[in-house]
Design a protein around this motif. Structure first.
Motif, PDB file in Angstrom:
ATOM      1  N   UNK A 248      49.172   9.301 -21.464  1.00 34.91           N
ATOM      2  CA  UNK A 248      48.085   8.353 -21.215  1.00 34.91           C
ATOM      3  C   UNK A 248      48.564   7.182 -20.364  1.00 34.91           C
ATOM      4  N   UNK A 249      49.720   6.603 -20.705  1.00 34.51           N
ATOM      5  CA  UNK A 249      50.247   5.492 -19.907  1.00 34.51           C
ATOM      6  C   UNK A 249      50.517   5.927 -18.469  1.00 34.51           C
ATOM      7  N   UNK A 250      51.094   7.104 -18.317  1.00 35.14           N
ATOM      8  CA  UNK A 250      51.338   7.619 -16.966  1.00 35.14           C
ATOM      9  C   UNK A 250      50.023   7.741 -16.196  1.00 35.14           C
ATOM     10  N   UNK A 251      49.018   8.315 -16.842  1.00 39.60           N
ATOM     11  CA  UNK A 251      47.742   8.525 -16.181  1.00 39.60           C
ATOM     12  C   UNK A 251      47.042   7.226 -15.840  1.00 39.60           C
ATOM     13  N   UNK A 252      47.120   6.256 -16.735  1.00 37.15           N
ATOM     14  CA  UNK A 252      46.417   4.990 -16.495  1.00 37.15           C
ATOM     15  C   UNK A 252      47.025   4.257 -15.304  1.00 37.15           C
ATOM     16  N   UNK A 253      48.357   4.243 -15.226  1.00 39.22           N
ATOM     17  CA  UNK A 253      48.979   3.595 -14.080  1.00 39.22           C
ATOM     18  C   UNK A 253      48.745   4.411 -12.812  1.00 39.22           C
ATOM     19  N   UNK A 254      48.788   5.727 -12.929  1.00 39.59           N
ATOM     20  CA  UNK A 254      48.496   6.590 -11.792  1.00 39.59           C
ATOM     21  C   UNK A 254      47.125   6.257 -11.199  1.00 39.59           C
ATOM     22  N   UNK A 255      46.136   6.058 -12.058  1.00 42.07           N
ATOM     23  CA  UNK A 255      44.787   5.760 -11.579  1.00 42.07           C
ATOM     24  C   UNK A 255      44.756   4.493 -10.740  1.00 42.07           C
ATOM     25  N   UNK A 256      45.579   3.500 -11.101  1.00 45.37           N
ATOM     26  CA  UNK A 256      45.561   2.247 -10.340  1.00 45.37           C
ATOM     27  C   UNK A 256      46.311   2.367  -9.017  1.00 45.37           C
ATOM     28  N   UNK A 257      47.154   3.378  -8.854  1.00 42.74           N
ATOM     29  CA  UNK A 257      47.738   3.673  -7.549  1.00 42.74           C
ATOM     30  C   UNK A 257      46.748   4.469  -6.691  1.00 42.74           C
ATOM     31  N   UNK A 258      46.039   5.390  -7.315  1.00 41.27           N
ATOM     32  CA  UNK A 258      45.048   6.180  -6.571  1.00 41.27           C
ATOM     33  C   UNK A 258      43.922   5.276  -6.059  1.00 41.27           C
ATOM     34  N   UNK A 259      43.545   4.268  -6.837  1.00 44.20           N
ATOM     35  CA  UNK A 259      42.503   3.350  -6.367  1.00 44.20           C
ATOM     36  C   UNK A 259      42.948   2.618  -5.107  1.00 44.20           C
ATOM     37  N   UNK A 260      44.232   2.272  -5.050  1.00 38.28           N
ATOM     38  CA  UNK A 260      44.750   1.630  -3.841  1.00 38.28           C
ATOM     39  C   UNK A 260      44.703   2.608  -2.662  1.00 38.28           C
ATOM     40  N   UNK A 261      44.993   3.877  -2.931  1.00 36.17           N
ATOM     41  CA  UNK A 261      44.960   4.890  -1.867  1.00 36.17           C
ATOM     42  C   UNK A 261      43.537   5.053  -1.336  1.00 36.17           C
ATOM     43  N   UNK A 262      42.571   5.124  -2.238  1.00 40.82           N
ATOM     44  CA  UNK A 262      41.179   5.297  -1.799  1.00 40.82           C
ATOM     45  C   UNK A 262      40.705   4.082  -1.010  1.00 40.82           C
TER      46      UNK A 262
ATOM     47  N   UNK B 265      64.281  24.597 -24.138  1.00 39.29           N
ATOM     48  CA  UNK B 265      62.999  25.154 -23.706  1.00 39.29           C
ATOM     49  C   UNK B 265      61.834  24.290 -24.145  1.00 39.29           C
ATOM     50  N   UNK B 266      61.945  23.709 -25.341  1.00 34.10           N
ATOM     51  CA  UNK B 266      60.906  22.795 -25.810  1.00 34.10           C
ATOM     52  C   UNK B 266      60.875  21.547 -24.949  1.00 34.10           C
ATOM     53  N   UNK B 267      62.058  21.043 -24.589  1.00 39.07           N
ATOM     54  CA  UNK B 267      62.131  19.878 -23.705  1.00 39.07           C
ATOM     55  C   UNK B 267      61.395  20.157 -22.403  1.00 39.07           C
ATOM     56  N   UNK B 268      61.688  21.283 -21.785  1.00 41.58           N
ATOM     57  CA  UNK B 268      61.059  21.604 -20.499  1.00 41.58           C
ATOM     58  C   UNK B 268      59.547  21.721 -20.625  1.00 41.58           C
ATOM     59  N   UNK B 269      59.102  22.406 -21.673  1.00 34.74           N
ATOM     60  CA  UNK B 269      57.660  22.588 -21.858  1.00 34.74           C
ATOM     61  C   UNK B 269      56.968  21.253 -22.121  1.00 34.74           C
ATOM     62  N   UNK B 270      57.613  20.397 -22.901  1.00 38.13           N
ATOM     63  CA  UNK B 270      57.013  19.099 -23.219  1.00 38.13           C
ATOM     64  C   UNK B 270      56.907  18.236 -21.969  1.00 38.13           C
ATOM     65  N   UNK B 271      57.994  18.144 -21.217  1.00 42.34           N
ATOM     66  CA  UNK B 271      58.008  17.288 -20.033  1.00 42.34           C
ATOM     67  C   UNK B 271      57.034  17.803 -18.981  1.00 42.34           C
ATOM     68  N   UNK B 272      56.986  19.105 -18.780  1.00 40.04           N
ATOM     69  CA  UNK B 272      56.053  19.663 -17.804  1.00 40.04           C
ATOM     70  C   UNK B 272      54.608  19.459 -18.239  1.00 40.04           C
ATOM     71  N   UNK B 273      54.364  19.512 -19.549  1.00 34.63           N
ATOM     72  CA  UNK B 273      53.011  19.363 -20.062  1.00 34.63           C
ATOM     73  C   UNK B 273      52.453  17.962 -19.932  1.00 34.63           C
ATOM     74  N   UNK B 274      53.308  16.994 -19.631  1.00 30.44           N
ATOM     75  CA  UNK B 274      52.824  15.638 -19.446  1.00 30.44           C
ATOM     76  C   UNK B 274      51.969  15.489 -18.189  1.00 30.44           C
ATOM     77  N   UNK B 275      52.229  16.308 -17.174  1.00 27.09           N
ATOM     78  CA  UNK B 275      51.579  16.119 -15.882  1.00 27.09           C
ATOM     79  C   UNK B 275      50.083  16.432 -15.927  1.00 27.09           C
ATOM     80  N   UNK B 276      49.662  17.613 -16.412  1.00 34.22           N
ATOM     81  CA  UNK B 276      48.210  17.842 -16.465  1.00 34.22           C
ATOM     82  C   UNK B 276      47.484  16.857 -17.364  1.00 34.22           C
ATOM     83  N   UNK B 277      48.112  16.466 -18.473  1.00 27.54           N
ATOM     84  CA  UNK B 277      47.483  15.462 -19.332  1.00 27.54           C
ATOM     85  C   UNK B 277      47.351  14.126 -18.610  1.00 27.54           C
ATOM     86  N   UNK B 278      48.393  13.741 -17.858  1.00 25.77           N
ATOM     87  CA  UNK B 278      48.329  12.490 -17.107  1.00 25.77           C
ATOM     88  C   UNK B 278      47.195  12.526 -16.087  1.00 25.77           C
ATOM     89  N   UNK B 279      47.010  13.667 -15.431  1.00 27.24           N
ATOM     90  CA  UNK B 279      45.910  13.796 -14.470  1.00 27.24           C
ATOM     91  C   UNK B 279      44.567  13.603 -15.163  1.00 27.24           C
TER      92      UNK B 279
END
Length: 414
Positions: A259-273, A325-339
């Motif tokens: 959630x934190x990643x996504x919220x900050x991401x949104x404020x960078x995308x707003x600057x891009x738009x 393997x759990x580490x990899x799956x967890x870290x990779x799974x953060x990206x779609x949730x952040x989006x």
């Protein structure tokens, strides 16, 4: 309870914080004339002397936003003890990332006041980006701040009992309700939606968008992965080319890291738009700034993932280090949730009664401002509905570029 204002603040400090020399002090209210005071719900003062300055923050029964929201609505009446929670939150985060968090001096729980370092020697990141100023290292430092605070307050690192106690200490029900209702449900007075974007409402309340928003809200409400900021955006980060200071931690609780990643991401995308449509001295400068923002988005996600994986390998509890393997799956799974989480403010801020954020407000041409907001909203839909296909930082950047191309193609066809 003492209600602080410019007339009684100095006597208050003399009584409650005598360590601060108030000789020749000048008091100013933050937010009255600030260039970026959107969303300011507390009463905040700066006290400056020839020897130094500090910030005084008070929570009251009424919010500074009472003109914009229904003050009788319990979901928009946060508890006054939020400043005590924020004070404790800042102390904890300063222990983890001391260079990224302002110093806190003391708290007066009875009067819902706390005192903190004045970080006005830095400037809000939002204002700088809105002027087209690239802040070197911003995304990397935010990634480090988020990653370190998430990892060291997670059950991957903490003793399970310690983690549960942290979770219970910062339940923060009243503040969470604001995000749960305002952000995910877009529970904002539609009659106060800006006229420019009123036609967005059928799109952001479309059935498929509402269903996916509810799914993310449910995850936000029920996932207790780590101690999250929950309101980290470019207005809450003061920065220069060498450092950041993160403020406004009153929404803190144990929640989903993405959630934190996504919220900050949104404020960078707003600057891009905004940068895609607002005036620049030259097309080359526009293109350079847009590339900087895309690189920042990539760095935010990639830097967070790599740092989190390194923390896991070095310091996670043995039961977790034994399962890479759990580490990899967890870290990779953060990206779609952040989006997906990024899409929530991307929708809400387009139709909020609070008005548009600074990077949109500075666009003088209403038609270009509308294009920037429409691009932002359309990218939000892409992030939300296609999030399971956004698996890497490269996918995140590609989704923005593809969405921009598609939007411009549609505009040219009209």
């Amino acid at each position: 309870m003492i209600v602080l204002d410019k007339t009684n603040l100095i006597p208050y400090l003399q009584q409650h914080y005598p360590a601060f020399d108030t000789s020749g002090a000048v008091v100013s209210a933050i937010g009255d004339d600030a260039e970026d005071s959107q969303g300011l719900i507390n009463y905040v003062y700066r006290v400056r002397t020839g020897k130094g300055s500090l910030i005084v923050k008070q929570a009251r029964a009424n919010m500074r936003l009472d003109d914009d929201v229904d003050a009788t609505d319990a979901s928009y009446c946060p508890p006054q003890d939020r400043n005590w929670s924020e004070y404790l939150s800042m102390k904890l985060r300063r222990a983890i990332t001391p260079d990224c968090v302002p110093q806190v001096y003391c708290a007066d729980r009875d009067n819902h006041v706390f005192l903190m370092e004045d970080v006005s020697y830095l400037k809000p990141a939002r204002a700088q980006l809105a002027r087209g100023t690239a802040i070197d290292g911003l995304a990397d430092r935010v990634a480090r701040f988020l990653c370190d605070n998430h990892f060291y307050t997670s059950e991957f690192y903490l003793d399970t009992q310690e983690f549960r106690e942290l979770d219970r200490r910062f339940v923060n029900t009243g503040m969470r309700a604001i995000m749960e209702n305002w952000l995910f449900l877009r529970d904002t007075p539609t009659h106060k939606c800006p006229a420019l974007t009123r036609h967005f409402l059928p799109h952001i309340f479309a059935d498929d968008v509402v269903v996916q928003s509810h799914l993310l809200r449910h995850k936000y409400m029920n996932s207790t992965q780590a101690f999250i900021h929950s309101d980290v955006h470019t207005s809450n980060i003061f920065a220069d080319a060498s450092q950041i200071k993160v403020i406004d931690m009153e929404y803190t609780f144990a929640g989903p890291m993405a959630y934190d990643l996504g919220y900050f991401l949104a404020s960078l995308v707003s600057q891009y738009c905004s940068a895609a449509f607002r005036p620049f001295p030259s097309q080359g400068e526009r293109d350079d700034f847009k590339r900087y923002l895309l690189a920042s988005i990539h760095t935010l996600v990639d830097g967070y993932q790599k740092r989190f994986a390194a923390h896991w390998d070095d310091e996670a509890k043995a039961v977790y280090r034994a399962c890479p393997g759990f580490r990899d799956a967890f870290v990779e799974g953060l990206v779609p949730d952040a989006a997906g989480y990024a899409a929530m403010p991307m929708f809400t801020l387009c139709v909020s009664s609070f008005g548009f954020t600074q990077e949109f407000e500075i666009i003088p041409d209403e038609a270009l401002k509308l294009h920037a907001l429409q691009l932002y909203c359309s990218l939000g839909r892409r992030f939300l509905m296609d999030r399971e296909r956004i698996r890497t930082p490269e996918d995140m950047v590609a989704a923005i570029l593809d969405g921009e191309r598609e939007y411009l193609r549609c505009v040219r066809q009209k």
